[in-house]
Design an enzyme around this catalytic site. Structure first.
Site, PDB file in Angstrom:
ATOM      1  N   HIS A 192      -6.887   2.816   4.848  1.00 16.20           N
ATOM      2  CA  HIS A 192      -6.467   1.849   3.820  1.00 16.20           C
ATOM      3  C   HIS A 192      -7.641   0.912   3.516  1.00 16.20           C
ATOM      4  O   HIS A 192      -7.617  -0.268   3.872  1.00 16.20           O
ATOM      5  CB  HIS A 192      -5.271   1.089   4.403  1.00 16.20           C
ATOM      6  CG  HIS A 192      -4.506   0.233   3.456  1.00 16.20           C
ATOM      7  ND1 HIS A 192      -5.070  -0.796   2.735  1.00 16.20           N
ATOM      8  CD2 HIS A 192      -3.190   0.241   3.129  1.00 16.20           C
ATOM      9  CE1 HIS A 192      -4.129  -1.384   2.016  1.00 16.20           C
ATOM     10  NE2 HIS A 192      -2.988  -0.770   2.242  1.00 16.20           N
ATOM     11  N   GLU A 234      -7.592   4.394  -0.941  1.00 17.75           N
ATOM     12  CA  GLU A 234      -7.178   4.847   0.386  1.00 17.75           C
ATOM     13  C   GLU A 234      -7.064   6.365   0.400  1.00 17.75           C
ATOM     14  O   GLU A 234      -6.277   6.926  -0.352  1.00 17.75           O
ATOM     15  CB  GLU A 234      -5.819   4.216   0.722  1.00 17.75           C
ATOM     16  CG  GLU A 234      -5.771   2.721   0.429  1.00 17.75           C
ATOM     17  CD  GLU A 234      -4.352   2.161   0.405  1.00 17.75           C
ATOM     18  OE1 GLU A 234      -3.486   2.697   1.119  1.00 17.75           O
ATOM     19  OE2 GLU A 234      -4.111   1.195  -0.331  1.00 17.75           O
ATOM     20  N   ARG A 272      -6.073  -8.020   7.553  1.00 18.41           N
ATOM     21  CA  ARG A 272      -5.942  -7.912   6.092  1.00 18.41           C
ATOM     22  C   ARG A 272      -7.332  -7.698   5.504  1.00 18.41           C
ATOM     23  O   ARG A 272      -7.983  -8.591   5.008  1.00 18.41           O
ATOM     24  CB  ARG A 272      -5.294  -9.191   5.547  1.00 18.41           C
ATOM     25  CG  ARG A 272      -5.158  -9.204   4.039  1.00 18.41           C
ATOM     26  CD  ARG A 272      -4.244  -8.131   3.510  1.00 18.41           C
ATOM     27  NE  ARG A 272      -2.823  -8.427   3.760  1.00 18.41           N
ATOM     28  CZ  ARG A 272      -1.853  -7.529   3.589  1.00 18.41           C
ATOM     29  NH1 ARG A 272      -2.128  -6.296   3.166  1.00 18.41           N
ATOM     30  NH2 ARG A 272      -0.602  -7.859   3.864  1.00 18.41           N
ATOM     31  N   ASP A 293      -0.443  -0.125  -8.190  1.00 21.13           N
ATOM     32  CA  ASP A 293      -0.030   0.421  -6.894  1.00 21.13           C
ATOM     33  C   ASP A 293       0.348   1.889  -7.110  1.00 21.13           C
ATOM     34  O   ASP A 293       1.468   2.200  -7.500  1.00 21.13           O
ATOM     35  CB  ASP A 293       1.155  -0.393  -6.345  1.00 21.13           C
ATOM     36  CG  ASP A 293       1.425  -0.116  -4.877  1.00 21.13           C
ATOM     37  OD1 ASP A 293       0.803   0.812  -4.325  1.00 21.13           O
ATOM     38  OD2 ASP A 293       2.262  -0.830  -4.292  1.00 21.13           O
ATOM     39  N   ARG A 306      -2.143   0.547  13.131  1.00 18.72           N
ATOM     40  CA  ARG A 306      -2.971  -0.605  12.751  1.00 18.72           C
ATOM     41  C   ARG A 306      -2.620  -1.853  13.542  1.00 18.72           C
ATOM     42  O   ARG A 306      -3.301  -2.870  13.436  1.00 18.72           O
ATOM     43  CB  ARG A 306      -2.898  -0.858  11.243  1.00 18.72           C
ATOM     44  CG  ARG A 306      -1.533  -1.283  10.738  1.00 18.72           C
ATOM     45  CD  ARG A 306      -1.545  -1.532   9.235  1.00 18.72           C
ATOM     46  NE  ARG A 306      -0.280  -2.084   8.777  1.00 18.72           N
ATOM     47  CZ  ARG A 306      -0.105  -2.705   7.630  1.00 18.72           C
ATOM     48  NH1 ARG A 306      -1.119  -2.861   6.790  1.00 18.72           N
ATOM     49  NH2 ARG A 306       1.070  -3.171   7.276  1.00 18.72           N
TER      50      ARG A 306
HETATM   51  C1  BG6 Z   1      -0.749  -0.300  -0.198  1.00 17.74           C
HETATM   52  C2  BG6 Z   1       0.603   0.004  -0.774  1.00 17.74           C
HETATM   53  O1  BG6 Z   1      -1.286   0.843   0.370  1.00 17.74           O
HETATM   54  O2  BG6 Z   1      -0.627  -1.297   0.806  1.00 17.74           O
HETATM   55  C3  BG6 Z   1       1.216  -1.274  -1.332  1.00 17.74           C
HETATM   56  O3  BG6 Z   1       0.480   1.003  -1.765  1.00 17.74           O
HETATM   57  C4  BG6 Z   1       1.250  -2.336  -0.266  1.00 17.74           C
HETATM   58  O4  BG6 Z   1       2.526  -1.003  -1.812  1.00 17.74           O
HETATM   59  C5  BG6 Z   1      -0.137  -2.527   0.307  1.00 17.74           C
HETATM   60  O5  BG6 Z   1       1.713  -3.548  -0.837  1.00 17.74           O
HETATM   61  C6  BG6 Z   1      -0.224  -3.561   1.422  1.00 17.74           C
HETATM   62  O6  BG6 Z   1       0.704  -3.253   2.413  1.00 17.74           O
HETATM   63  P1  BG6 Z   1       0.859  -4.199   3.667  1.00 17.74           P
HETATM   64  O7  BG6 Z   1       1.946  -3.627   4.502  1.00 17.74           O
HETATM   65  O8  BG6 Z   1      -0.483  -4.208   4.369  1.00 17.74           O
HETATM   66  O9  BG6 Z   1       1.179  -5.571   3.115  1.00 17.74           O
END
Ligand code: BG6
Length: 273
Positions: free
Chosen positions: A131, A235, A35, A176, A61
Site C-alpha cells: 500500500h 498499490e 500512515r 479510490d 501491518r
Molecule cells: C486504500 C483503500 O487502499 O486504503 C481506501 O482503497 C482506504 O478505501 C485506504 O480508505 C486507507 O485505508 P486505511 O484502513 O489505512 O485507513
C-alpha cells in the site's frame, strides 16, 4: 524501515527528494498502521468480508515482524523480515498457518518482495497489497499512467466494475479505484516536482489508486487535514477476483520495484512530443 508491520517508511535515493510520503499525524503506536511509507495489506484488503470487527487491510501491518537477515554488499542493502501465525492470528477470522517473508532491497532502486507460504493442511486464500504512499508536490498536477483501458472497481460509486478510461488517472476529487486483471507497470508522474516514479511488478494482478481528498483526509485522525495534496497511493496487489489460493505447502511471491527519473518535459497527459 520498521519492524512494526514491516513498514518501509522512507526511501530517498541519492540526488532525489524523498519518494515515499508519511503523514505528520501518523501515530507510530502498536495498535495503528503507520500512515505512510509501504504498509503491507495481508491477508485481506479493506474490510474482511463477513467480519466487520476485523482490522482494515488485515493484521500484517499491525504485527511485529522479526528480522531474518540484513546484508550490505556495498551497493544495495537487503533486509528480510518474517511473520508467521501465532496465537492472536490463530484466534482471528483468518486462523491459518502460514509464513510470510518480506525482502526489501534498498539502493538506487527500491525492490519489495512478499512471499507467502501455506503451512497448513488445507488450501488457504488471501488478499494482499503493498500500500505505497508516494510523495507528490501537488496531487492536482500529478497523474498515474499505465492503467489506461483497464476496467476498475470505483469504491466510491458502486459495486460493479467500470470500463477503463483512455487517459492516465488525474486527480480532482476523492479517488479510490481497484484495477483488476492488470500486470502492467505504472508510473507516477509528478509535474511540479519534475520527476516520475516507475512502478514495475510481478505476481500481482491488481493495482489500487487512492487519494482521500479534502473530506476524507479531515475525517482520518492520523492524516493531516491538508496532506491529501502531497500524496498518492499506488498499490500493487492481489484483491477480489485476484485472490490467491494456495495449496498446502504452496508459495506465492508478489514483487514490485520503484525507480525515479526526471520528467521528460512532456506536458502531463502527453506521451509523445
Ligand atoms: C486504500 C483503500 O487502499 O486504503 C481506501 O482503497 C482506504 O478505501 C485506504 O480508505 C486507507 O485505508 P486505511 O484502513 O489505512 O485507513
Amino acid at each position: 524501515m520498521y519492524l512494526h508491520g514491516a513498514t518501509v517508511a522512507r526511501w530517498t535515493p541519492s540526488g532525489c527528494d524523498q519518494v515515499l510520503w508519511v503523514s505528520s499525524a501518523s501515530r507510530f503506536t502498536p495498535d495503528a498502521a503507520i500512515r505512510g511509507g509501504v504498509p503491507i495489506c495481508f491477508p485481506w484488503f479493506g474490510a474482511q468480508v463477513g467480519h466487520p470487527e476485523s482490522p482494515s487491510h488485515g493484521f500484517a501491518r499491525l504485527s511485529p515482524w522479526s528480522l531474518v537477515a540484513a546484508e550490505d554488499d556495498g551497493q544495495d542493502v537487503t533486509v528480510s523480515l518474517r511473520l508467521t501465525d501465532e496465537d492472536a492470528t490463530g484466534a482471528s477470522a483468518w486462523p491459518h498457518r502460514f509464513e510470510a517473508v518480506y525482502t526489501v532491497v534498498v539502493g538506487s532502486r527500491l525492490s519489495l518482495a512478499l512471499q507467502v507460504t501455506n503451512l497448513s493442511d488445507e488450501t488457504v486464500s488471501f488478499e494482499e497489497a503493498l500500500h505505497t504512499y508516494f510523495d507528490v508536490r501537488d496531487i492536482r498536477a500529478a497523474e498515474v499512467s499505465g492503467l489506461e483501458g483497464t476496467a476498475f472497481y470505483d469504491r466510491l460509486s458502486g459495486p460493479g466494475p467500470v470500463p477503463g478510461e483512455p487517459d492516465p488517472v488525474r486527480f480532482g476529487s476523492e479517488t479510490d479505484r481497484i484495477y483488476l486483471g492488470t500486470r502492467a507497470s505504472t508510473m507516477v508522474r509528478d509535474a511540479d516536482a519534475g520527476r516520475c516514479v516507475a512502478i514495475s511488478k510481478d505476481g500481482s494482478d491488481a493495482t489500487v489508486v487512492w487519494n482521500p481528498w479534502v473530506d476524507k483526509a479531515k475525517a482520518m485522525d492520523d492524516f493531516g487535514d491538508d496532506e491529501w495534496k502531497r500524496m498518492v497511493c499506488v498499490e500493487v496487489g492481489n484483491i477480489r477476483e485476484a485472490t490467491i489460493h494456495l495449496a498446502p505447502g504452496g508459495s506465492h511471491t508478489m514483487m514490485t520495484t520503484f525507480e525515479v527519473s526526471p520528467t521528460t518535459g512532456l506536458e502531463p497527459g502527453r506521451t509523445t512530443l
